[in-house]
Design an enzyme around this catalytic site. Structure first.
Site, PDB file in Angstrom:
ATOM      1  N   LYS A  60       0.829  -1.209   0.000  1.00 34.73           N
ATOM      2  CA  LYS A  60       0.000   0.000   0.000  1.00 34.73           C
ATOM      3  C   LYS A  60       0.864   1.261   0.000  1.00 34.73           C
ATOM      4  O   LYS A  60       0.646   2.189  -0.794  1.00 34.73           O
ATOM      5  CB  LYS A  60      -0.915   0.008   1.224  1.00 34.73           C
ATOM      6  CG  LYS A  60      -1.604   1.353   1.495  1.00 34.73           C
ATOM      7  CD  LYS A  60      -2.374   1.318   2.798  1.00 34.73           C
ATOM      8  CE  LYS A  60      -3.017   2.661   3.095  1.00 34.73           C
ATOM      9  NZ  LYS A  60      -2.069   3.646   3.647  1.00 34.73           N
ATOM     10  N   ASN A  61       1.846   1.324   0.895  1.00 36.59           N
ATOM     11  CA  ASN A  61       2.628   2.555   1.031  1.00 36.59           C
ATOM     12  C   ASN A  61       3.512   2.818  -0.181  1.00 36.59           C
ATOM     13  O   ASN A  61       3.851   3.968  -0.467  1.00 36.59           O
ATOM     14  CB  ASN A  61       3.461   2.509   2.311  1.00 36.59           C
ATOM     15  CG  ASN A  61       2.600   2.610   3.561  1.00 36.59           C
ATOM     16  OD1 ASN A  61       1.454   3.068   3.496  1.00 36.59           O
ATOM     17  ND2 ASN A  61       3.116   2.166   4.688  1.00 36.59           N
TER      18      ASN A  61
ATOM     19  N   ARG B 248      -5.343  10.799   2.436  1.00 39.15           N
ATOM     20  CA  ARG B 248      -4.005  11.194   2.870  1.00 39.15           C
ATOM     21  C   ARG B 248      -2.995  11.120   1.726  1.00 39.15           C
ATOM     22  O   ARG B 248      -2.136  11.982   1.574  1.00 39.15           O
ATOM     23  CB  ARG B 248      -3.559  10.258   4.010  1.00 39.15           C
ATOM     24  CG  ARG B 248      -2.164  10.559   4.546  1.00 39.15           C
ATOM     25  CD  ARG B 248      -2.164  11.750   5.455  1.00 39.15           C
ATOM     26  NE  ARG B 248      -0.819  12.126   5.866  1.00 39.15           N
ATOM     27  CZ  ARG B 248      -0.532  13.203   6.587  1.00 39.15           C
ATOM     28  NH1 ARG B 248      -1.484  14.015   6.957  1.00 39.15           N
ATOM     29  NH2 ARG B 248       0.696  13.494   6.923  1.00 39.15           N
TER      30      ARG B 248
ATOM     31  N   ASP C 175      -5.572   8.582   8.683  1.00 35.34           N
ATOM     32  CA  ASP C 175      -5.784   8.041  10.012  1.00 35.34           C
ATOM     33  C   ASP C 175      -5.658   9.115  11.084  1.00 35.34           C
ATOM     34  O   ASP C 175      -4.840  10.024  10.985  1.00 35.34           O
ATOM     35  CB  ASP C 175      -4.747   6.949  10.314  1.00 35.34           C
ATOM     36  CG  ASP C 175      -5.031   5.667   9.559  1.00 35.34           C
ATOM     37  OD1 ASP C 175      -6.211   5.418   9.274  1.00 35.34           O
ATOM     38  OD2 ASP C 175      -4.079   4.931   9.259  1.00 35.34           O
TER      39      ASP C 175
ATOM     40  N   ASP D  19       4.127   1.020  11.567  1.00 36.36           N
ATOM     41  CA  ASP D  19       2.841   0.442  11.186  1.00 36.36           C
ATOM     42  C   ASP D  19       2.624  -0.957  11.749  1.00 36.36           C
ATOM     43  O   ASP D  19       1.506  -1.468  11.706  1.00 36.36           O
ATOM     44  CB  ASP D  19       2.719   0.398   9.655  1.00 36.36           C
ATOM     45  CG  ASP D  19       2.408   1.760   9.058  1.00 36.36           C
ATOM     46  OD1 ASP D  19       2.097   2.683   9.829  1.00 36.36           O
ATOM     47  OD2 ASP D  19       2.486   1.900   7.831  1.00 36.36           O
TER      48      ASP D  19
END
Length: 435
Positions: free
Chosen positions: A22-23, A97, A121, A319
């Site tokens: 994802k990142n 974000r 978040d 994370d």
């Protein structure tokens, strides 16, 4: 608002393949804006944050073609920069974000950009100073309207320079790199983030014609070029999902094989879980977690209580601290979990305490976990997911608990984990999606 109804206590068994990272996806997808030529990206995870970002690029005029189950081709030859002025852009970018990552490419290619204050978040302050200070050092000028929370940037004459970042921000480093690859002259970035995701971005940009050296270190040198070409890129497996599956296997006493992990890119993640007492075997790029009735937390050499803390790469990613904390609740022994980067990320422990976990929240950054060694199983409760990582940690707790749990606000989990209920149910979990 959707929910998961989770029947706990099942032992899982089988193989699972991690999604694309994802990142990494959030910055790699934005990098397609740097060229008018097609860019094909493989292993794109079907998760909310990534799909919303792709939708935002399409709204900007980028042509998006799905060419495989997890593959997309992007052609950013007709970008409508005026879309940045619309209410539609403000609403969509503010809710995401990752939208901040379009700024670097837009500044490099079009010399200007606008951005509302992005969402994401609620895990504490997530300042954007590194991004904007880096842009300013390259010659950009920006203003921030406090009334409508909108940033406006003029980058009509970007020039290479030396900069020492005040923090090794991953997204900040990525954004500055993308702005600098087409700036005039040489840019040097010291104290750059050097996570595998940043390395992936640099390698992709170099294939597109950029001239970046020092990849993998915290000192990057970038010689600006006039234009970039298309390329093809395959993303790494998601290291956070891999760590989540390791913790899940231990908590549920399950035998799970995690496929295609690219272990060399995981840093100290496997080692950290091993310090919790979790056994694992490495079979090529697969990680095999055997079923364990018990696992015991290590201590420091002098016998003192182990501390697990996040740190910039090659330290432990923040994370995974939520998953590590949950996993420790059923271990034998005690560990201090120190979340240095975000001051609100540990507040979900009240749900774990309600489930029967022995946790002392020392302050917003530190929690001491006294492992139960399975003498007292967690019990199912109703709870709400506050963010992506806490959400999947609560899911792991629920799968290991006695009885049935209900987790609300699972949209947060869906932002980071694709088809998580379907994939875990194939291994023997009992997760029902409601609403």
């Amino acid at each position: 608002m959707a929910s998961f109804k989770v029947k706990g206590g099942n032992r899982l068994k089988g193989e699972i393949t991690p999604q694309g990272a994802k990142n990494e996806a959030l910055q790699i997808i934005c990098a397609v804006l740097l060229t008018a030529e097609p860019v094909t990206i493989h292993k794109i995870p079907n998760i909310r944050d990534v799909m919303k970002l792709i939708e935002l690029l399409a709204d900007l005029g980028c042509e998006v073609q799905k060419v495989g189950d997890e593959s997309y081709r992007f052609t950013a030859s007709n970008i409508n920069i005026d879309f940045l002025e619309t209410d539609d852009f403000k609403a969509k970018a503010a809710a995401l974000r990752g939208s901040i990552m379009i700024l670097g490419p837009l500044l490099a290619r079009y010399g200007k950009g606008k951005m509302p204050r992005p969402g994401g978040d609620k895990i504490g302050r997530r300042r954007l100073d590194t991004h904007f200070i880096g842009f300013e050092k390259l010659g950009a000028r920006f203003s921030y309207d406090t009334k409508d929370e909108f940033y406006t940037i003029d980058a009509s004459d970007l020039k290479g320079t030396y900069m020492l970042l005040d923090e090794a921000s991953v997204t900040g480093t990525a954004n500055i790199i993308m702005a600098a690859v087409m700036a005039k002259g040489k840019t040097t970035i010291y104290n750059a983030a050097c996570e595998p995701y940043i390395q992936q971005l640099c390698k992709m940009l170099n294939r597109m014609g950029a001239q970046i050296t020092g990849v993998g270190s915290n000192l990057l040198h970038i010689e600006g070029v006039s234009q970039l070409k298309g390329t093809e890129h395959t993303m790494l497996p998601d290291m956070i999902e891999i760590g989540s599956f390791i913790g899940l296997a231990a908590m549920t006493q399950s035998e799970i094989t995690i496929k295609n992990c690219q272990i060399a890119e995981l840093g100290i993640i496997p080692q950290t879980f091993q310090r919790l007492g979790i056994q694992m075997g490495f079979r090529g790029d697969d990680i095999h977690i055997p079923a364990q009735d018990h696992y015991e937390i290590d201590t420091f050499i002098d016998g003192s209580i182990l501390t697990i803390a996040d740190a910039i790469w090659p330290g432990l990613t923040p994370d995974l601290l939520s998953v590590i904390l949950v996993t420790a609740t059923q271990a034998k022994g005690t560990v201090l979990v120190h979340q240095k980067m975000f001051e609100s990320r540990l507040f979900f422990v009240d749900k774990l305490i309600d489930m029967g976990a022995q946790i002392i929240l020392c302050d917003p950054h530190r929690a001491t976990v006294i492992g139960l060694d399975r003498r007292y199983p967690l019990k199912g409760i109703q709870m709400t997911s506050p963010d992506i990582r806490a959400g999947v940690s609560l899911l792991i707790a629920a799968l290991s608990a006695e009885g049935t749990s209900t987790i609300h606000n699972i949209e947060q989990i869906d932002r980071g984990y694709q088809y998580i209920d379907t994939r875990l149910n194939r291994l023997g979990a009992d997760i029902e999606r409601i609403g």
